[in-house]
Design a protein around this motif. Structure first.
Motif: not given
Length: 460
Positions: A24-26, A59-63, A231-236, A239-240
């Motif tokens: 849960g600390a993603a 870790q991610l931006v959602v539009i 660079g490369e990013v692994v998404l978690h 539940g983020a």
């Protein structure tokens, strides 16, 4: 463990931090929302939103997108920010019934993840500011131009249109190749203005995901590796935590003033405020409000695709109406200004993008308000012309006054109180104190008078 409490505390802290990172600390997911035409305000909001997400280490931006399209300059500013973003961007066309048309299709193709909800669509990416209707049939070969020069004009227009369409097609094809999506369909969306629903778009590799809502999309993206500018990013993302970034006061203000209708109204208020200030020096409020509104209106227009001819006509019309207020020409300047203003406002915005036109009823309403003001100014001027003068030399001649005093050595001279001043007077007949006289002429600093009535003098 009881013999070493310090080591026990450190071990417990390590276990808590590890478990927190695992459960849960993603890093958070930043969420931005676009639900209108894409313009300068949208570009400012999204570019600053991407910068803020990078600062927050999202870790991610959602539009979340629902747009009919927008301005080319604003769209390209957004795409540049997406391509340079160290945080991956997922554009999600949602909820059901939403669309990513025109500029929205380009942004969808530029994003690291392209996703849609069932019941949504994308496409129709032909640049509409080119003029004409996408997909309209060509002129029959047998049609001949009515004028000798029209063939050359049509050829020039067709060449310009072809260049712009080719540029747009190459742009979206480059974005499709960068993200590994269907480049052939992307080019058709530009050249043929075709559209696709969500399910068909997924089958044809136009988009990457179809999800019913945002949590479902994040569950699908969990564990996926994306390549960004950093660079490369692994998404978690399962539940983020979600961090909503609503438009702040700056974005809301920019959205209001960059509406072409609002910008035109601000210019009108600014001009009339300055006219009021010049007509009533020292009132301050007209100059302050007018100056602020005029600057805001001009700032908004310089962010929009403005026709310079339309802008020149609008300014000319406002100048003529202002000139009518200060040197009345009995309507000639004012009516000419109204005509110039209407024509300029109609052609002011040089684009057919939905949401960026000026409604004709608003233009007519502003013109009628200006005409009413001009009629009022002309009416005041006509009334003032018919009224008798009440000041200056013309106001003095014909005025009545009582003799305040008579010169001791010259009964033909004396003094009167007139228009708040004491004047020396001269008459062709003897004067006496209290006598009513009429001014017949002004001779420098002295007035020539005559008796207003001829009562019998009851002096000594």
């Amino acid at each position: 463990m009881s013999k070493h409490p310090l080591w026990s505390a450190l071990l417990l802290l390590l276990l808590v931090s590890v478990s927190g990172a695992a459960f849960g600390a993603a890093p958070p997911v930043a969420v931005l929302t676009v639900d209108d035409a894409i313009g300068p305000a949208t570009a400012d909001y999204l570019v600053r939103g991407l910068d803020k997400a990078a600062q927050e280490q999202a870790q991610l931006v959602v539009i979340r997108m629902d747009t009919p399209g927008g301005l080319d300059s604003s769209m390209r500013a957004i795409i540049k920010a997406i391509l340079a973003s160290p945080v991956p961007v997922a554009t999600f066309v949602t909820p059901g019934g939403a669309r990513a048309a025109s500029a929205g299709t380009y942004i969808l193709y530029a994003s690291h993840v392209a996703a849609m909800s069932p019941g949504t669509n994308l496409g129709a990416a032909t640049p509409v500011q080119l003029g004409g209707v996408p997909g309209a049939p060509d002129k029959p070969a047998g049609d001949k131009p009515a004028k000798p020069d029209s063939k050359a004009d049509d050829s020039n227009e067709a060449t310009l249109t072809r260049k712009q369409v080719n540029d747009a097609a190459a742009y979206i094809r480059g974005l499709a190749q960068l993200r590994g999506r269907n480049a052939e369909w992307a080019e058709r969306a530009v050249r043929e203005a075709v559209s696709l629903p969500a399910e068909e778009a997924l089958k044809q590799r136009v988009i990457d995901r179809v999800a019913s809502d945002l949590p479902a999309l994040l569950s699908q993206l969990d564990g996926q590796t994306l390549k960004t500018a950093r660079g490369e990013v692994v998404l978690h993302t399962a539940g983020a935590p979600l961090v909503e970034h609503a438009p702040d006061w700056r974005a809301r203000l920019l959205a209001v003033i960059t509406n072409p209708s609002v910008a035109l109204i601000l210019m009108m208020i600014g001009i009339y405020g300055l006219i009021f200030e010049f007509a009533n020096p020292g009132s301050a409020i007209g100059g302050v409000v007018g100056g602020i509104c005029l600057i805001l209106g001009l700032y908004a227009l310089q962010l929009l695709p403005v026709s310079y001819a339309g802008m020149a006509l609008v300014l000319l019309g406002l100048a003529l109406m202002a000139a009518e207020a200060f040197m009345p020409s009995f309507g000639a300047l004012g009516l000419g200004g109204v005509v110039a203003f209407v024509v300029g406002a109609v052609i002011l915005i040089d684009t057919e993008v939905p949401g960026f036109g000026i409604p004709l009823p608003l233009i007519v309403g502003l013109a009628l308000a200006s005409a009413a003001l001009i009629i009022g100014v002309v009416g005041v001027a006509l009334r003032a012309r018919r009224d008798a003068p009440v000041s200056g030399d013309a106001g003095l001649v014909g005025s009545l006054a009582a003799v305040a005093a008579v010169q001791a050595d010259d009964p033909l001279g004396g003094w009167v109180q007139l228009q708040g001043e004491r004047w020396q007077v001269r008459s062709s007949a003897p004067l006496w104190p209290g006598q009513r006289v009429r001014v017949v002429a002004r001779e420098g600093l002295r007035l020539a008078v005559e008796a207003a009535d001829n009562p019998a003098h009851t002096g000594e």
